[in-house]
Design a protein around this motif. Structure first.
Motif, PDB file in Angstrom:
ATOM      1  N   LEU A 196      -9.616  -9.153 -27.390  1.00  0.00           N
ATOM      2  CA  LEU A 196      -9.966  -9.974 -28.545  1.00  0.00           C
ATOM      3  C   LEU A 196      -8.783 -10.812 -28.974  1.00  0.00           C
ATOM      4  CD1 LEU A 196     -11.871  -7.512 -30.928  1.00  0.00           C
ATOM      5  CD2 LEU A 196     -12.829  -9.068 -29.252  1.00  0.00           C
ATOM      6  N   GLU A 197      -9.077 -12.029 -29.386  1.00  0.00           N
ATOM      7  CA  GLU A 197      -8.064 -12.866 -30.016  1.00  0.00           C
ATOM      8  C   GLU A 197      -8.546 -13.137 -31.429  1.00  0.00           C
ATOM      9  OE1 GLU A 197      -5.978 -17.204 -29.664  1.00  0.00           O
ATOM     10  OE2 GLU A 197      -6.559 -16.214 -27.804  1.00  0.00           O
ATOM     11  N   ILE A 198      -7.783 -12.573 -32.389  1.00  0.00           N
ATOM     12  CA  ILE A 198      -8.140 -12.700 -33.803  1.00  0.00           C
ATOM     13  C   ILE A 198      -6.930 -13.210 -34.554  1.00  0.00           C
ATOM     14  CG2 ILE A 198      -8.935 -11.475 -35.866  1.00  0.00           C
ATOM     15  CD1 ILE A 198     -10.080  -9.336 -34.042  1.00  0.00           C
ATOM     16  N   ASP A 199      -7.086 -14.340 -35.193  1.00  0.00           N
ATOM     17  CA  ASP A 199      -6.024 -14.893 -36.036  1.00  0.00           C
ATOM     18  C   ASP A 199      -4.697 -14.994 -35.287  1.00  0.00           C
ATOM     19  OD1 ASP A 199      -5.284 -16.051 -38.445  1.00  0.00           O
ATOM     20  OD2 ASP A 199      -4.686 -14.146 -39.362  1.00  0.00           O
ATOM     21  N   GLY A 200      -4.760 -15.412 -34.037  1.00  0.00           N
ATOM     22  CA  GLY A 200      -3.564 -15.607 -33.231  1.00  0.00           C
ATOM     23  C   GLY A 200      -3.061 -14.356 -32.527  1.00  0.00           C
ATOM     24  N   ALA A 201      -3.580 -13.199 -32.863  1.00  0.00           N
ATOM     25  CA  ALA A 201      -3.142 -11.948 -32.225  1.00  0.00           C
ATOM     26  C   ALA A 201      -4.095 -11.605 -31.086  1.00  0.00           C
ATOM     27  CB  ALA A 201      -3.128 -10.813 -33.254  1.00  0.00           C
ATOM     28  N   VAL A 240     -13.042 -16.591 -43.345  1.00  0.00           N
ATOM     29  CA  VAL A 240     -13.707 -16.590 -42.045  1.00  0.00           C
ATOM     30  C   VAL A 240     -12.648 -16.585 -40.953  1.00  0.00           C
ATOM     31  CG1 VAL A 240     -15.281 -17.846 -40.536  1.00  0.00           C
ATOM     32  CG2 VAL A 240     -15.691 -17.831 -42.989  1.00  0.00           C
ATOM     33  N   LEU A 241     -12.701 -15.561 -40.090  1.00  0.00           N
ATOM     34  CA  LEU A 241     -11.757 -15.459 -38.981  1.00  0.00           C
ATOM     35  C   LEU A 241     -12.496 -15.707 -37.669  1.00  0.00           C
ATOM     36  CD1 LEU A 241      -9.819 -12.199 -39.899  1.00  0.00           C
ATOM     37  CD2 LEU A 241      -8.972 -14.528 -40.028  1.00  0.00           C
ATOM     38  N   PRO A 242     -12.074 -16.712 -36.903  1.00  0.00           N
ATOM     39  CA  PRO A 242     -12.691 -16.900 -35.589  1.00  0.00           C
ATOM     40  C   PRO A 242     -12.237 -15.790 -34.632  1.00  0.00           C
ATOM     41  CG  PRO A 242     -10.981 -18.538 -35.963  1.00  0.00           C
ATOM     42  CD  PRO A 242     -11.102 -17.736 -37.218  1.00  0.00           C
ATOM     43  N   ILE A 243     -13.165 -15.315 -33.811  1.00  0.00           N
ATOM     44  CA  ILE A 243     -12.875 -14.263 -32.831  1.00  0.00           C
ATOM     45  C   ILE A 243     -13.304 -14.752 -31.462  1.00  0.00           C
ATOM     46  CG2 ILE A 243     -13.461 -11.931 -32.070  1.00  0.00           C
ATOM     47  CD1 ILE A 243     -13.814 -11.164 -34.944  1.00  0.00           C
ATOM     48  N   THR A 244     -12.388 -14.613 -30.505  1.00  0.00           N
ATOM     49  CA  THR A 244     -12.695 -14.924 -29.113  1.00  0.00           C
ATOM     50  C   THR A 244     -12.536 -13.638 -28.321  1.00  0.00           C
ATOM     51  OG1 THR A 244     -11.788 -17.146 -29.410  1.00  0.00           O
ATOM     52  CG2 THR A 244     -12.120 -16.393 -27.154  1.00  0.00           C
ATOM     53  N   ALA A 245     -13.565 -13.301 -27.528  1.00  0.00           N
ATOM     54  CA  ALA A 245     -13.534 -12.071 -26.732  1.00  0.00           C
ATOM     55  C   ALA A 245     -13.630 -12.431 -25.259  1.00  0.00           C
ATOM     56  CB  ALA A 245     -14.689 -11.160 -27.119  1.00  0.00           C
TER      57      ALA A 245
END
Length: 186
Positions: A83-88, A112-117
């Motif tokens: 997961l990429e959440i808030d730059g982490a 709202v935090l975008p999440i990329t999985a």
């Protein structure tokens, strides 16, 4: 004058049948009421693609992930999820039989935090995107009270009886005075 007896009979029928209708017998009720939520709902996000469906449940700093195949909704038990959440960038670890978990460095802030999985299952690699919408609501812990018509039926019956008694009292009063009315000439 036939309207008044009709109204009285209707009020009496409503008063007598109202509570009986609230106590429906077996086969006539709609089952037990669904249980009320015991606490506030946890924040969730969902991300889907043609291959996978990913659902994440936030609990403090921990996100529990559930991964299913989009075609048949079968749980995926072996996968690599990043997961990429808030730059982490965080790698999920297996948690139980069909769940995964990541621990955030700190609890996420409101917004709202975008999440990329990035999901890897065998030779399949897929990129999923979603949003985690976090709102601090001051009324989250307020109890929700459900009101059903069954709780009001006895009160409606009582109101019908009170109305019937009032009609009877008004009808009887001129008869008791012998037809004499105040303020009239004799």
């Amino acid at each position: 004058m036939t309207l008044l007896p009709f109204l009285a009979a209707t009020s009496l029928a409503a008063a007598l049948l109202g509570p009986a209708a609230a106590l429906a017998g077996e086969g006539h009720d709609h089952g037990d009421a669904p249980p009320a939520a015991a606490g506030p709902a946890m924040t969730r996000f969902a991300a889907t693609s043609e291959l996978f469906e990913l659902v994440g449940v936030l609990d403090g700093r921990r996100i529990t992930l559930y991964l299913d195949r989009a075609a048949d909704n079968a749980p995926v038990t072996e996968a690599r999820i990043e997961l990429e959440i808030d730059g982490a960038r965080l790698t999920a670890e297996k948690h139980g039989e069909d769940a995964f978990e990541v621990e955030l460095p700190e609890p996420p802030a409101s917004g709202v935090l975008p999440i990329t999985a990035t999901v890897t299952v065998g030779d399949e690699i897929d990129l999923l995107a979603g949003e985690l919408d976090i709102h601090e609501d001051e009324h989250d812990d307020a109890p929700v009270r459900e009101i059903s018509w069954q709780g009001w039926a006895p009160w409606a019956g009582g109101a019908g009886l009170a109305g019937l008694a009032l009609i009877a009292l008004v009808r009887r009063r001129p008869a008791e005075t012998g037809g004499k009315r105040d303020g009239g000439a004799e």
